[in-house]
Enzyme design. Structure first.
Site, PDB file in Angstrom:
ATOM      1  N   ASP A 197       0.361  -1.398  -0.464  1.00  0.00           N
ATOM      2  CA  ASP A 197      -0.124  -0.164  -0.019  1.00  0.00           C
ATOM      3  C   ASP A 197       0.914   1.556  -0.483  1.00  0.00           C
ATOM      4  OD1 ASP A 197      -2.300  -1.683   0.474  1.00  0.00           O
ATOM      5  OD2 ASP A 197      -1.624  -2.186   2.530  1.00  0.00           O
ATOM      6  N   HIS A 241      -4.379  -3.785   6.568  1.00  0.00           N
ATOM      7  CA  HIS A 241      -4.111  -3.489   5.369  1.00  0.00           C
ATOM      8  C   HIS A 241      -5.685  -3.890   4.404  1.00  0.00           C
ATOM      9  CE1 HIS A 241      -2.694  -4.597   1.444  1.00  0.00           C
ATOM     10  NE2 HIS A 241      -2.987  -5.921   2.037  1.00  0.00           N
TER      11      HIS A 241
END
Length: 274
Positions: A101, A129
């Protein structure tokens, strides 16, 4: 000085002793995969069973200083499960992957400003996440010919930074699954390499990265979660970057993703005896 690493051999095995005996770095990619249309809750109980057994194997056979990176989703909570069932592994040695990410956030800023991604640094992925993660550029900078410049100043579009930018990074994984019917395996592999490299060899001076680590309560995040923070690494150890300002908008995002992790933790623990 450049350091080059070479693979001198590989062993494919289904024998847990052979797989775990003496390992110094364990990258846990096995888990029940999330597929299109599945909620995170759908895979929790299956992954609890998987990570209980994998934790037991590492506990018994791995090197005592083993460094563990959990990639398989739900990565934060899988890492927490592993910690619970491998009590002799130090909590600082169990992490999860949010570098994927982090790299996506760097890429979005690079594309928006039409600069090399190598010139962008110090974005932050806070929290889980998942689609509640908070990609934050409040402290991010771009290296320019006039020195480091704040990303927010160069973008000059708070609506984009607080809206589309966040949602694109949050939903990138789901978008890839929808397009390919498969997860972003190559990007995840590259990010796992980045995570381990920086953890072992250290982060460049003045640069931090995002890692899912065991919360000590920093930034008022509940202790006992595996939560993504900005960290620096040195001598094989990570440290949470302290003293960063958190505005009201960001605080709400940090709390929302922490709340999801608290819920996931409770759900996982309820599966321990099942």
């Amino acid at each position: 000085m450049d350091i080059m690493l070479f693979i001198t051999g590989a062993v494919a095995t289904t024998d847990v002793v052979e797989a775990c005996k003496g390992v110094n770095i364990a990258i846990m990619v096995g888990g029940f995969p999330r597929k299109e249309g599945m909620e995170r809750k759908d895979v929790m109980s299956k992954n609890v069973s998987i990570y209980k057994s994998q934790a037991s194997a590492l506990e018994e056979y791995a090197a005592k200083d083993v460094k563990v990176l959990v990639v398989a989703n739900p990565a934060n909570t899988n890492a927490l499960i592993l910690k619970e069932f491998a009590p002799s592994i130090p909590e600082k040695n169990i992490t999860c992957l949010t570098r994927l990410d982090h790299n996506r956030a760097l890429g979005q800023i690079s594309e928006r400003l039409d600069v090399p991604v190598s010139k962008v640094k110090n974005v932050i992925i806070w929290g889980n996440h998942s689609s509640t993660q908070y990609p934050d550029v409040s402290h991010a900078v771009v290296e320019t010919e006039h020195g480091e410049q704040p990303v927010a100043k160069l973008v000059a579009d708070d609506a984009w930074l607080h809206g589309e930018f966040i949602s694109v990074v949050q939903q990138r994984g789901a978008a890839i699954i929808k397009a390919r019917k498969l997860s972003s395996a190559l990007s995840a592999a590259s990010s796992a390499c980045d995570h381990i490299r920086d953890w072992v060899l250290g982060t460049p001076k003045g640069t931090w990265v995002s890692m899912g680590v065991y919360s000590d309560g920093s930034y008022d995040v509940p202790p006992g979660l595996i939560y993504s923070y900005p960290v620096t690494c040195e001598n094989g150890e990570w440290s949470i970057v302290q003293g960063l300002s958190v505005d009201e908008f960001s605080r709400g995002k940090l709390v929302a993703t922490a709340d999801e992790l608290v819920e996931e933790k409770a759900m996982a623990y309820s599966c321990f005896s099942s």
